[in-house]
Design a protein around this motif. Sequence first.
Motif, PDB file in Angstrom:
ATOM      1  N   THR A 185       0.808  -1.422  -0.061  1.00 30.63           N
ATOM      2  CA  THR A 185      -0.017  -0.007   0.093  1.00 30.63           C
ATOM      3  C   THR A 185       0.822   1.403  -0.085  1.00 30.63           C
ATOM      4  N   LEU A 186       1.948   1.257   0.738  1.00 30.31           N
ATOM      5  CA  LEU A 186       3.000   2.405   0.956  1.00 30.31           C
ATOM      6  C   LEU A 186       3.712   2.328  -0.434  1.00 30.31           C
ATOM      7  N   ALA A 187       3.882   1.338  -1.265  1.00 22.74           N
ATOM      8  CA  ALA A 187       4.508   1.501  -2.571  1.00 22.74           C
ATOM      9  C   ALA A 187       3.578   2.146  -3.523  1.00 22.74           C
ATOM     10  N   SER A 188       2.404   1.947  -3.391  1.00 16.11           N
ATOM     11  CA  SER A 188       1.652   2.406  -4.236  1.00 16.11           C
ATOM     12  C   SER A 188       1.357   3.703  -4.067  1.00 16.11           C
ATOM     13  N   THR A 189       1.296   4.220  -2.924  1.00 16.54           N
ATOM     14  CA  THR A 189       1.340   5.761  -2.575  1.00 16.54           C
ATOM     15  C   THR A 189       2.726   6.395  -3.238  1.00 16.54           C
ATOM     16  N   LEU A 190       3.826   5.705  -3.183  1.00 14.85           N
ATOM     17  CA  LEU A 190       5.188   6.294  -3.704  1.00 14.85           C
ATOM     18  C   LEU A 190       5.012   6.418  -5.195  1.00 14.85           C
ATOM     19  N   LEU A 191       4.423   5.168  -5.680  1.00 16.70           N
ATOM     20  CA  LEU A 191       4.324   5.286  -7.167  1.00 16.70           C
ATOM     21  C   LEU A 191       3.480   6.463  -7.940  1.00 16.70           C
ATOM     22  N   TYR A 192       2.108   6.467  -7.542  1.00 16.83           N
ATOM     23  CA  TYR A 192       1.253   7.462  -7.978  1.00 16.83           C
ATOM     24  C   TYR A 192       1.415   8.788  -7.730  1.00 16.83           C
ATOM     25  N   MET A 193       2.332   9.125  -6.574  1.00 19.81           N
ATOM     26  CA  MET A 193       2.551  10.483  -6.069  1.00 19.81           C
ATOM     27  C   MET A 193       3.826  10.816  -6.714  1.00 19.81           C
ATOM     28  N   THR A 194       4.720   9.886  -7.315  1.00 19.48           N
ATOM     29  CA  THR A 194       5.890  10.095  -7.970  1.00 19.48           C
ATOM     30  C   THR A 194       5.405  10.577  -9.485  1.00 19.48           C
ATOM     31  N   GLY A 195       4.416   9.595 -10.002  1.00 27.78           N
ATOM     32  CA  GLY A 195       3.830  10.318 -11.350  1.00 27.78           C
ATOM     33  C   GLY A 195       3.425  11.607 -11.364  1.00 27.78           C
ATOM     34  N   GLN A 196       2.608  11.974 -10.336  1.00 25.39           N
ATOM     35  CA  GLN A 196       1.688  13.300 -10.446  1.00 25.39           C
ATOM     36  C   GLN A 196       2.750  14.412 -10.248  1.00 25.39           C
ATOM     37  N   PHE A 197       3.833  14.454  -9.322  1.00 28.40           N
ATOM     38  CA  PHE A 197       4.711  15.299  -8.913  1.00 28.40           C
ATOM     39  C   PHE A 197       5.873  15.471  -9.912  1.00 28.40           C
ATOM     40  N   THR A 198       5.959  14.346 -10.687  1.00 35.10           N
ATOM     41  CA  THR A 198       6.825  14.640 -11.921  1.00 35.10           C
ATOM     42  C   THR A 198       6.307  15.817 -12.673  1.00 35.10           C
ATOM     43  N   ILE A 199       5.221  15.698 -12.855  1.00 38.84           N
ATOM     44  CA  ILE A 199       4.654  16.918 -13.606  1.00 38.84           C
ATOM     45  C   ILE A 199       4.330  18.187 -12.967  1.00 38.84           C
ATOM     46  N   TYR A 200       3.797  17.948 -11.593  1.00 42.20           N
ATOM     47  CA  TYR A 200       3.594  19.533 -10.829  1.00 42.20           C
ATOM     48  C   TYR A 200       4.795  20.186 -10.320  1.00 42.20           C
ATOM     49  N   THR A 201       5.770  19.294 -10.163  1.00 39.63           N
ATOM     50  CA  THR A 201       7.169  19.947  -9.818  1.00 39.63           C
ATOM     51  C   THR A 201       7.699  21.166 -11.058  1.00 39.63           C
ATOM     52  N   TYR A 202       7.192  20.610 -12.250  1.00 41.80           N
ATOM     53  CA  TYR A 202       7.537  21.210 -13.313  1.00 41.80           C
ATOM     54  C   TYR A 202       6.342  21.771 -14.088  1.00 41.80           C
ATOM     55  N   PHE A 203       5.653  22.326 -13.209  1.00 40.46           N
ATOM     56  CA  PHE A 203       4.143  22.897 -13.700  1.00 40.46           C
ATOM     57  C   PHE A 203       4.494  23.998 -14.742  1.00 40.46           C
ATOM     58  N   MET A 204       5.334  24.879 -14.690  1.00 34.41           N
ATOM     59  CA  MET A 204       5.542  26.046 -15.543  1.00 34.41           C
ATOM     60  C   MET A 204       6.204  25.566 -16.692  1.00 34.41           C
ATOM     61  N   VAL A 205       6.773  24.372 -16.877  1.00 31.86           N
ATOM     62  CA  VAL A 205       7.286  23.887 -18.266  1.00 31.86           C
ATOM     63  C   VAL A 205       6.258  22.970 -18.868  1.00 31.86           C
TER      64      VAL A 205
END
Length: 392
Positions: free
Chosen positions: A204-224
């Motif tokens: 369950t923690l691993a699934s949190t890690l995976l989907y959060m990594t996915g969405q923050f890969t975009i959000y961190t570079y929101f301006m790009v």
Amino acid sequence: MDRRLLVLALGMFALGTDSFVVAGVLPQISRAFQVSIEAAGQMTTVYAITYALMAPTLAAFAARVPRKVLLLSSLVLFVLANLATAVAPSFTVALITRALAGLGAAMFAPTATGAAAMMVPPEKRGFALSVVIAGLTGATALGSPIGAVIGGLGDWRWTMVFVSALAAGSAIGVWALLSHIALPPKVSLAQRVAPIADPRVALTLASTLLYMTGQFTIYTYFMVVFDRVLSGNTLLIGALMVLWGSCGTACNLFVGRLIDSIGNRRAIVTMLVILAAVLATLQWSGAHLWTTAIALAVWGSVGWGLLVPQQHRLVLLAPQSAPVVLGLNTSFTYLAVTAAGLIGAVGIRTVDGHHLGVIGAVFAVAAIGVAELASWRIKAHRPTGAAGLKAA
């Protein structure tokens, strides 16, 4: 409303704002320090990795320190670190001060939630925790967009001053309103990480890690990712960030009732499928304002809404260790933010910023598989006739 809880919520609001506000001023930081946009993104990475690794560690080793002393010390460190970032003469110094800010956040967050639970009667602890945590979730809806607007209208350094001012307000409130707070039961570091030994919790923690990594890969570079519609428009940047965070906050309220009806497994899988689809199509939806707005609304809703069924599953799996497993879930979230900053930087260099959504979607799809594996393990371990994990 207990003013002491509001003071702690304000501190969490400052921490949450600091976690995500860099995304809204990334191009300015890049220009100020004359570094690439992906290098500038590591200011989020450094803060997140410090928070993720130090929060459970400090919570264990500082268990006997008076709560008020620990809260004030963490907020003072957080304020000074962000002010130091605002006047940093070089990018190296800025990274160091971001790590110090992450250390202050790691000291404050578990202490604040623990203090909130100890300040009220047992029958009110759930409400107390929800108030304090609301400060953290509210930061995505208001704190980060306001910080981005401040940076856009003035200078990114004023964004750091804004974050410091929020934390300073919380520190003043802690000093004035909080007196003696009973120490919580001591939980060692080994006890804090022990739940990971349960494969169901680990998955369950691993699934949190995976989907959060996915969405923050975009959000961190929101301006790009969304530069085709943003065009440096400060107010538009703030408005779209508010839309993303507000939809997530609203969905959190709705999803709790949904889980009671359909269980957490269906909620998790459905929302992950939607998340993967939205992220995969950002390269097209991000080209026009109205499609971008729709994508951000849906993404914000499912991306943040997933926290509720994930936490629900963890609490069902380890009810006696609920604070510990929820703390681990937060740590895994910040580990995801750390990974996302690095993955997004590599993505910008190798493919293109507009294609980061595809990378994020891959992580969301992987999260579906891991979440379903967790569901299978939960069913396999469920005693015949047991109702405890019925919703899983």
